[in-house]
Design a protein around this motif. Structure first.
Motif, PDB file in Angstrom:
ATOM      1  N   HIS A 106      -4.628  -7.740  -0.837  1.00 21.53           N
ATOM      2  CA  HIS A 106      -3.683  -7.480   0.250  1.00 21.53           C
ATOM      3  C   HIS A 106      -4.468  -7.119   1.503  1.00 21.53           C
ATOM      4  O   HIS A 106      -5.699  -7.008   1.475  1.00 21.53           O
ATOM      5  CB  HIS A 106      -2.697  -6.374  -0.143  1.00 21.53           C
ATOM      6  CG  HIS A 106      -3.355  -5.101  -0.582  1.00 21.53           C
ATOM      7  ND1 HIS A 106      -3.680  -4.093   0.285  1.00 21.53           N
ATOM      8  CD2 HIS A 106      -3.767  -4.689  -1.814  1.00 21.53           C
ATOM      9  CE1 HIS A 106      -4.252  -3.100  -0.377  1.00 21.53           C
ATOM     10  NE2 HIS A 106      -4.322  -3.441  -1.657  1.00 21.53           N
ATOM     11  N   ARG A 107      -3.766  -6.929   2.612  1.00 20.42           N
ATOM     12  CA  ARG A 107      -4.435  -6.607   3.867  1.00 20.42           C
ATOM     13  C   ARG A 107      -4.850  -5.143   3.880  1.00 20.42           C
ATOM     14  O   ARG A 107      -4.182  -4.277   3.321  1.00 20.42           O
ATOM     15  CB  ARG A 107      -3.525  -6.901   5.059  1.00 20.42           C
ATOM     16  CG  ARG A 107      -3.018  -8.328   5.126  1.00 20.42           C
ATOM     17  CD  ARG A 107      -4.152  -9.343   5.017  1.00 20.42           C
ATOM     18  NE  ARG A 107      -5.047  -9.317   6.154  1.00 20.42           N
ATOM     19  CZ  ARG A 107      -4.999 -10.184   7.165  1.00 20.42           C
ATOM     20  NH1 ARG A 107      -4.083 -11.140   7.162  1.00 20.42           N
ATOM     21  NH2 ARG A 107      -5.851 -10.105   8.165  1.00 20.42           N
ATOM     22  N   GLN A 110      -2.494  -1.929   4.719  1.00 18.51           N
ATOM     23  CA  GLN A 110      -1.237  -1.674   4.022  1.00 18.51           C
ATOM     24  C   GLN A 110      -1.261  -0.372   3.228  1.00 18.51           C
ATOM     25  O   GLN A 110      -0.350   0.439   3.321  1.00 18.51           O
ATOM     26  CB  GLN A 110      -0.897  -2.856   3.105  1.00 18.51           C
ATOM     27  CG  GLN A 110      -0.456  -4.087   3.903  1.00 18.51           C
ATOM     28  CD  GLN A 110      -0.056  -5.239   3.010  1.00 18.51           C
ATOM     29  OE1 GLN A 110      -0.857  -6.088   2.693  1.00 18.51           O
ATOM     30  NE2 GLN A 110       1.192  -5.264   2.605  1.00 18.51           N
ATOM     31  N   PHE A 119       4.564  -3.322  -3.153  1.00 13.97           N
ATOM     32  CA  PHE A 119       4.729  -4.507  -2.313  1.00 13.97           C
ATOM     33  C   PHE A 119       6.086  -5.163  -2.561  1.00 13.97           C
ATOM     34  O   PHE A 119       6.532  -5.285  -3.704  1.00 13.97           O
ATOM     35  CB  PHE A 119       3.610  -5.513  -2.594  1.00 13.97           C
ATOM     36  CG  PHE A 119       2.238  -4.960  -2.327  1.00 13.97           C
ATOM     37  CD1 PHE A 119       1.731  -4.929  -1.042  1.00 13.97           C
ATOM     38  CD2 PHE A 119       1.476  -4.448  -3.363  1.00 13.97           C
ATOM     39  CE1 PHE A 119       0.473  -4.412  -0.788  1.00 13.97           C
ATOM     40  CE2 PHE A 119       0.214  -3.930  -3.120  1.00 13.97           C
ATOM     41  CZ  PHE A 119      -0.293  -3.904  -1.828  1.00 13.97           C
ATOM     42  N   LYS A 120       6.704  -5.613  -1.466  1.00 16.98           N
ATOM     43  CA  LYS A 120       8.005  -6.269  -1.575  1.00 16.98           C
ATOM     44  C   LYS A 120       7.887  -7.732  -1.987  1.00 16.98           C
ATOM     45  O   LYS A 120       8.866  -8.335  -2.426  1.00 16.98           O
ATOM     46  CB  LYS A 120       8.749  -6.168  -0.242  1.00 16.98           C
ATOM     47  CG  LYS A 120       9.109  -4.744   0.160  1.00 16.98           C
ATOM     48  CD  LYS A 120       9.824  -4.725   1.505  1.00 16.98           C
ATOM     49  CE  LYS A 120      10.169  -3.301   1.922  1.00 16.98           C
ATOM     50  NZ  LYS A 120      10.828  -3.260   3.259  1.00 16.98           N
ATOM     51  N   LEU A 157      -0.560 -15.077   3.036  1.00 17.01           N
ATOM     52  CA  LEU A 157      -0.912 -13.684   3.305  1.00 17.01           C
ATOM     53  C   LEU A 157      -1.337 -13.500   4.759  1.00 17.01           C
ATOM     54  O   LEU A 157      -0.919 -12.546   5.432  1.00 17.01           O
ATOM     55  CB  LEU A 157      -2.033 -13.248   2.358  1.00 17.01           C
ATOM     56  CG  LEU A 157      -2.450 -11.774   2.391  1.00 17.01           C
ATOM     57  CD1 LEU A 157      -1.287 -10.874   1.976  1.00 17.01           C
ATOM     58  CD2 LEU A 157      -3.650 -11.545   1.480  1.00 17.01           C
ATOM     59  N   ASN A 160       1.438 -13.406   7.205  1.00 25.15           N
ATOM     60  CA  ASN A 160       2.373 -12.296   6.959  1.00 25.15           C
ATOM     61  C   ASN A 160       3.690 -12.758   6.336  1.00 25.15           C
ATOM     62  O   ASN A 160       4.734 -12.114   6.516  1.00 25.15           O
ATOM     63  CB  ASN A 160       2.658 -11.525   8.255  1.00 25.15           C
ATOM     64  CG  ASN A 160       1.416 -10.839   8.796  1.00 25.15           C
ATOM     65  OD1 ASN A 160       0.648 -10.241   8.041  1.00 25.15           O
ATOM     66  ND2 ASN A 160       1.208 -10.941  10.099  1.00 25.15           N
ATOM     67  N   GLU A 163       3.214 -10.083   1.169  1.00 20.28           N
ATOM     68  CA  GLU A 163       2.461  -8.843   1.331  1.00 20.28           C
ATOM     69  C   GLU A 163       1.238  -8.766   0.427  1.00 20.28           C
ATOM     70  O   GLU A 163       0.318  -7.986   0.695  1.00 20.28           O
ATOM     71  CB  GLU A 163       3.373  -7.643   1.056  1.00 20.28           C
ATOM     72  CG  GLU A 163       4.484  -7.475   2.087  1.00 20.28           C
ATOM     73  CD  GLU A 163       5.269  -6.193   1.879  1.00 20.28           C
ATOM     74  OE1 GLU A 163       5.018  -5.487   0.874  1.00 20.28           O
ATOM     75  OE2 GLU A 163       6.134  -5.899   2.721  1.00 20.28           O
ATOM     76  N   SER A 164       1.211  -9.556  -0.646  1.00 19.00           N
ATOM     77  CA  SER A 164       0.097  -9.450  -1.591  1.00 19.00           C
ATOM     78  C   SER A 164      -0.018 -10.734  -2.399  1.00 19.00           C
ATOM     79  O   SER A 164       0.917 -11.544  -2.449  1.00 19.00           O
ATOM     80  CB  SER A 164       0.310  -8.264  -2.540  1.00 19.00           C
ATOM     81  OG  SER A 164       1.497  -8.443  -3.304  1.00 19.00           O
TER      82      SER A 164
END
Length: 232
Positions: A106-107, A110, A119-120, A157, A160, A163-164
């Motif tokens: 992930h970024r 976050q 994560f959604k 990712l 955007n 989210e992961s």
């Protein structure tokens, strides 16, 4: 040449051809990674000891498990443990081939030490069931987006749109290489083993190859091949 001899040699040729065909097992060709090269060399040696050759064919990976379960393929070169719970005609040979890490990416902005349920949304590669099995185990309730490659996952990712992502470490290395730790966080979700599977229509072969792989492990041959192919 008299007809009786011609018929004899023709029958002998047909018998030999059928015999050679019978001593062949067919699997789908895996992706081009050091792990795949190692598994092919290892299993080729194991089957050769039982008088069999391995035949690799191009087959859609997302259909290969079903084909192996239906007997269209003789099994799977390497799959995670417990895949037989979903594909009940496949039987797992007991010796693990190699282990790998399931990664969460992930970024960096976050969170730190994140959990998957933080994560959604998450993206997985559809033809690798280990990620889907992990999400099921963790009772993940967010959006799951199936794609066909890690490059597509990273693109989503970076845009955007998710989210992961969840990936296999050796597939990430083969497809993309190292990721910038300034842009991404990589977390190990689990360590998983890959096993060889055969369709249950081959009980004798299952016993022979199981014994051979165990002997290879005890003799150090598997360790030698792992070192040759730089497999951890």
């Amino acid at each position: 040449m008299p007809k009786i001899y011609s018929s004899f040699f023709l029958s002998l040729f047909l018998f030999s051809s059928n015999y050679l065909q019978a001593n062949e097992v067919t699997f789908n060709r895996p992706s081009n990674t050091p792990q795949a090269a190692y598994v092919i060399e290892l299993l080729s040696a194991a089957y050769k000891q039982s008088g069999y050759d391995i035949k690799l064919i191009d087959y859609p990976r997302d259909e290969a498990l079903r084909a192996a379960n239906e007997g269209k393929l003789d099994g799977q070169l390497g799959r995670i443990a417990e895949i037989e719970l979903l594909y009940q005609n496949l039987v797992r040979l007991p010796t693990p081939l190699f282990t790998f890490n399931l990664l969460l990416i992930h970024r960096c902005n976050q969170c730190t030490d994140c959990q998957i349920n933080d994560f959604k949304s998450v993206s997985i590669v559809s033809n690798y069931p280990v990620a889907k099995a992990y999400l099921t185990k963790m009772n993940y309730s967010g959006e799951v987006i199936d794609v066909r490659s890690i490059k597509t996952q990273l693109a989503l990712l970076n845009q955007n749109k998710i989210e992961s992502i969840i990936v296999l470490d050796f597939q990430l290395k083969a497809e993309v290489g190292a990721l910038s730790r300034e842009e991404y966080q990589l977390q190990i979700l689990s360590k998983t083993a890959s096993y060889h599977y055969l369709n249950n229509q081959h009980p004798d072969l299952f016993n022979k190859i199981s014994k051979t792989l165990h002997a290879f492990e005890q003799s150090g041959f598997i360790a030698q091949l792992k070192e040759k192919h730089n497999i951890n």
